[in-house]
Design a protein around this motif. Structure first.
Motif, PDB file in Angstrom:
ATOM      1  N   VAL A 164       0.860  -1.190   0.000  1.00 55.29           N
ATOM      2  CA  VAL A 164       0.000   0.000   0.000  1.00 55.29           C
ATOM      3  C   VAL A 164       0.893   1.236   0.000  1.00 55.29           C
ATOM      4  CG1 VAL A 164      -1.685   1.364   1.300  1.00 55.29           C
ATOM      5  CG2 VAL A 164      -1.913  -1.117   1.204  1.00 55.29           C
ATOM      6  N   THR A 202      -2.432   0.663   7.826  1.00 50.84           N
ATOM      7  CA  THR A 202      -2.777  -0.150   6.659  1.00 50.84           C
ATOM      8  C   THR A 202      -1.888  -1.381   6.493  1.00 50.84           C
ATOM      9  OG1 THR A 202      -1.424   1.325   5.289  1.00 50.84           O
ATOM     10  CG2 THR A 202      -3.804   1.739   5.337  1.00 50.84           C
ATOM     11  N   MET A 203      -0.860  -1.540   7.302  1.00 44.13           N
ATOM     12  CA  MET A 203      -0.029  -2.743   7.152  1.00 44.13           C
ATOM     13  C   MET A 203      -0.710  -3.969   7.756  1.00 44.13           C
ATOM     14  SD  MET A 203       3.118  -2.016   9.783  1.00 44.13           S
ATOM     15  CE  MET A 203       2.850  -1.390  11.444  1.00 44.13           C
ATOM     16  N   ARG A 209       1.876  -6.459   5.610  1.00 44.10           N
ATOM     17  CA  ARG A 209       1.758  -5.692   4.373  1.00 44.10           C
ATOM     18  C   ARG A 209       2.812  -4.586   4.328  1.00 44.10           C
ATOM     19  NH1 ARG A 209      -3.256  -4.407   4.935  1.00 44.10           N
ATOM     20  NH2 ARG A 209      -4.055  -6.217   3.788  1.00 44.10           N
ATOM     21  N   VAL A 211       4.115  -1.040   3.473  1.00 39.69           N
ATOM     22  CA  VAL A 211       3.419   0.250   3.389  1.00 39.69           C
ATOM     23  C   VAL A 211       4.420   1.384   3.228  1.00 39.69           C
ATOM     24  CG1 VAL A 211       1.940   1.890   4.625  1.00 39.69           C
ATOM     25  CG2 VAL A 211       1.464  -0.559   4.766  1.00 39.69           C
TER      26      VAL A 211
END
Length: 406
Positions: A164, A202-203, A209, A211
């Motif tokens: 992301v 958002t990870m 994830r 980021v």
């Protein structure tokens, strides 16, 4: 740009005219182009849209090179867009983290998304502003591995992405102005849209994830997360961003770093294991050489690290000049040889500069209240010689140092 301007722009005829008048370069050319467009039956709105795009394409060459010639822009979108060499650095971060599919949340005109797609990632570029999303769609059209979604970043299901990237908008002009017209200091994670809490989160719960969060370089240090890497980036001596890398995109043990890109070369200085800034070097006597740190070094608070790297010392507390007795070089500093030292006094400097025939003067100011442009006029410079004048403090003294660049 409003929706009607966009509608006028996104036609095959307008695109043809953009190519036809691509070499437009001067005000005189613009006036001639208006006449030619009117004779060709082009209405006023479309003519204005074409001329605006041609102007923005010329301006965009500094960021996008030859790619600018096929892209579309908005004024704000171009101003906020990432330079290609910095976007490539972003992409290489995701490549090192073995990312395959990236959500670019708040993609703007699509600069980073274009680079991600060119590097082979599958990209979904998300933009909440309808006009800007349409511009991004045009710019990403050559890439079959990229798509644009008109949506809010917060509404995207991130389960399908292992990477992301976000560029949160700063809420300053409308919500952050003061009664004197100055922007307040952004000090709350909610001062960004989407918020920093959302961006840094958002990870995912397992932090699996990768980021990347692109922020303005003036971001307060206290708002940066302790569990990621914050990197300040400069290009050609201009400070352009602070990027926060989280999850697999953050390097092991690195919490603060500086990246300098100059003349096509990248150099990095990292602070490992701690988010604390470097301790300044001791203050000492003025040496023969002065070194001005890259603005990314200053903003990241790595001045002490650089001073020790150069074998130097500070000239005064909280003044970002480093001095050495011997010549020293660093990709993170501009170096000057000190020729003479004067009292920071207008009459003294007028006399001394006139005696040396100095008509061209670069003035650098740090640690003293002085307007370089106004001060240059007051000095009434005449002559063929050139020099650099450094107006600063040495210890507790206000001084003017006549110098030459290394």
């Amino acid at each position: 740009m409003d929706r009607e301007d966009l509608t006028a722009l996104l036609t095959s005829e307008t695109m043809r005219l953009l190519d036809e008048f691509a070499d437009l370069a001067t005000t005189r050319d613009a006036l001639g182009a208006v006449t030619s467009l009117r004779k060709a039956g082009v209405d006023a709105r479309t003519s204005a849209a074409i001329l605006t795009q041609l102007k923005l394409r010329r301006k965009a060459k500094a960021k996008f090179g030859d790619f600018a010639g096929r892209m579309l822009f908005t004024e704000d979108g171009l101003a906020q867009a990432t330079r290609l060499q910095v976007a490539a650095h972003h992409g290489n971060r995701f490549r090192a983290a073995e990312v395959r599919r990236i959500a670019d949340l708040g993609c703007g005109i699509g600069a980073d998304a274009m680079t991600f797609a060119a590097l082979g990632f599958d990209v979904v570029a998300v933009e909440m502003d309808e006009v800007t999303a349409a511009i991004a769609t045009h710019n990403l059209a050559p890439f079959p591995n990229a798509e644009v979604r008109h949506a809010r970043a917060e509404d995207i299901d991130l389960a399908e992405f292992d990477g992301v990237f976000l560029d949160p908008a700063r809420r300053t002009a409308r919500e952050g102005s003061t009664e004197h017209g100055a922007s307040r200091r952004l000090a709350d994670p909610a001062d960004w849209s989407p918020s920093l809490d959302f961006a840094f989160g958002t990870m995912g719960e397992d932090a699996a994830r990768a980021v990347g969060v692109k922020l303005g370089p003036a971001i307060p240090h206290e708002l940066l997360p302790d569990d990621g890497e914050a990197q300040w980036v400069s290009v050609g001596g201009e400070l352009v961003e602070c990027a926060v890398w989280l999850g697999p995109a953050a390097r092991e043990g690195v919490r603060r770093s500086v990246l300098s890109i100059r003349d096509g070369k990248s150099n990095e200085l990292s602070a490992r294991t701690s988010a604390d800034e470097a301790v300044d070097a001791p203050v000492g006597d003025l040496g023969e050489w002065l070194h001005e740190p890259d603005p990314a070094i200053i903003r990241a608070r790595f001045i002490g690290d650089l001073a020790r790297q150069l074998g130097g010392r500070m000239i005064a507390p909280e003044i970002a000049w480093i001095t050495t007795d011997e010549s020293a070089t660093s990709p993170f500093a501009q170096s000057f040889r000190v020729l003479e030292q004067f009292k920071l006094d207008k009459q003294v400097l007028k006399r001394e500069l006139k005696a040396r025939g100095i008509g061209t003067l670069e003035i650098k100011v740090r640690g003293v209240d002085l307007d370089p442009a106004a001060f240059r006029k007051q000095l009434a410079l005449k002559g063929d010689a050139s020099a650099t004048l450094i107006c600063t403090r040495v210890g507790d003294r206000r001084v003017a140092l006549l110098a030459e660049r290394a």
